[in-house]
Design a protein around this motif. Sequence first.
Motif, PDB file in Angstrom:
ATOM      1  N   THR A  22       0.836  -1.197   0.000  1.00 15.37           N
ATOM      2  CA  THR A  22       0.000   0.000   0.000  1.00 15.37           C
ATOM      3  C   THR A  22       0.875   1.252   0.000  1.00 15.37           C
ATOM      4  OG1 THR A  22      -1.779  -1.160   1.144  1.00 15.37           O
ATOM      5  CG2 THR A  22      -1.817   1.239   1.251  1.00 15.37           C
TER       6      THR A  22
ATOM      7  N   GLN B 158       1.837   6.950  -6.680  1.00 16.48           N
ATOM      8  CA  GLN B 158       0.810   7.916  -7.063  1.00 16.48           C
ATOM      9  C   GLN B 158       1.258   9.355  -6.852  1.00 16.48           C
ATOM     10  OE1 GLN B 158      -3.201   6.908  -5.587  1.00 16.48           O
ATOM     11  NE2 GLN B 158      -2.275   4.958  -5.044  1.00 16.48           N
TER      12      GLN B 158
ATOM     13  N   SER C  68     -14.449  -1.917  -5.941  1.00  9.62           N
ATOM     14  CA  SER C  68     -13.116  -1.768  -6.538  1.00  9.62           C
ATOM     15  C   SER C  68     -13.205  -1.107  -7.908  1.00  9.62           C
ATOM     16  CB  SER C  68     -12.438  -3.132  -6.671  1.00  9.62           C
ATOM     17  OG  SER C  68     -12.118  -3.661  -5.416  1.00  9.62           O
TER      18      SER C  68
ATOM     19  N   ARG D 140     -10.927   7.177  -9.509  1.00 12.41           N
ATOM     20  CA  ARG D 140      -9.520   7.561  -9.498  1.00 12.41           C
ATOM     21  C   ARG D 140      -9.025   7.861 -10.912  1.00 12.41           C
ATOM     22  NH1 ARG D 140      -5.821   3.744  -7.118  1.00 12.41           N
ATOM     23  NH2 ARG D 140      -4.485   5.540  -6.898  1.00 12.41           N
TER      24      ARG D 140
ATOM     25  N   THR E  52      -7.258  11.142  -4.948  1.00 11.79           N
ATOM     26  CA  THR E  52      -7.106   9.780  -5.489  1.00 11.79           C
ATOM     27  C   THR E  52      -6.356   8.886  -4.508  1.00 11.79           C
ATOM     28  OG1 THR E  52      -5.083  10.316  -6.733  1.00 11.79           O
ATOM     29  CG2 THR E  52      -7.199  10.559  -7.895  1.00 11.79           C
TER      30      THR E  52
ATOM     31  N   PHE F 228      -7.857   5.447  -2.626  1.00 11.08           N
ATOM     32  CA  PHE F 228      -7.114   4.188  -2.559  1.00 11.08           C
ATOM     33  C   PHE F 228      -7.062   3.676  -1.123  1.00 11.08           C
ATOM     34  CE2 PHE F 228      -3.141   1.936  -1.825  1.00 11.08           C
ATOM     35  CZ  PHE F 228      -3.250   0.896  -2.744  1.00 11.08           C
TER      36      PHE F 228
ATOM     37  N   ILE G 175      -7.518  -4.765  -5.106  1.00  5.13           N
ATOM     38  CA  ILE G 175      -6.718  -3.598  -5.497  1.00  5.13           C
ATOM     39  C   ILE G 175      -6.360  -3.699  -6.979  1.00  5.13           C
ATOM     40  CG2 ILE G 175      -4.487  -2.442  -5.188  1.00  5.13           C
ATOM     41  CD1 ILE G 175      -4.721  -3.149  -2.183  1.00  5.13           C
TER      42      ILE G 175
ATOM     43  N   VAL H  28      -7.025  -0.894  -9.807  1.00  5.36           N
ATOM     44  CA  VAL H  28      -5.936  -0.315 -10.597  1.00  5.36           C
ATOM     45  C   VAL H  28      -6.175  -0.549 -12.093  1.00  5.36           C
ATOM     46  CG1 VAL H  28      -3.456  -0.516 -11.076  1.00  5.36           C
ATOM     47  CG2 VAL H  28      -4.263  -0.421  -8.722  1.00  5.36           C
TER      48      VAL H  28
ATOM     49  N   GLN I 226      -8.784   1.947 -13.253  1.00  5.37           N
ATOM     50  CA  GLN I 226      -8.165   3.261 -13.255  1.00  5.37           C
ATOM     51  C   GLN I 226      -7.238   3.417 -14.455  1.00  5.37           C
ATOM     52  OE1 GLN I 226      -5.742   4.038  -9.815  1.00  5.37           O
ATOM     53  NE2 GLN I 226      -4.935   5.935 -10.647  1.00  5.37           N
TER      54      GLN I 226
END
Length: 161
Positions: free
Chosen positions: A13, A20, A67, A74, A95, A99, A131, A135, A138
């Motif tokens: 994480t 990011q 998710s 995001r 963003t 997350f 996750i 992602v 995104q």
Amino acid sequence: MSPLAIVALLALTGYAIYQQTRRHEVVGGSRFKLAIIYGIVGFAVGGFSRPDSGVEWLLLVVSLGLSAAVGLARGRLTTLWAEDGRVWSQGTPLTIGLFVGLVVVKFAIGTACYFLQISDDGGFGEILVMIAVMVAFQAELIWRRAKPLGARTSDKTPAAG
């Protein structure tokens, strides 16, 4: 979840948050790289169980939907700009918060399921796969926003201008 799994999740994480905060070039061919890494690690470490009840199926669908929704949000809220013939992206505090919020909500759902005796066998791998889904959504949305700005399709494509 073991203490080692929690430390690993916190490290992954933290890495994702760090990534990011940096600007990176949007390149179409590598847009799913981080999602694939999270997905592979998630499946490799395990922590999955087949849903046995309607409530468990509902929780799985809600978790996947959350998710995807967070990934789309995001992707929409990530800053994009063209500079020197390349297209760049960078996360924002919002963003990053989305997350972290997704990870916290996933932990909360798992904890509630454990204490309510709905399910006690979700784990680290399941969180990483959730996750990865976020992602991936995104990355695709960022790519779709970046193409009209002139984003390269691969690292081998020369920069515009």
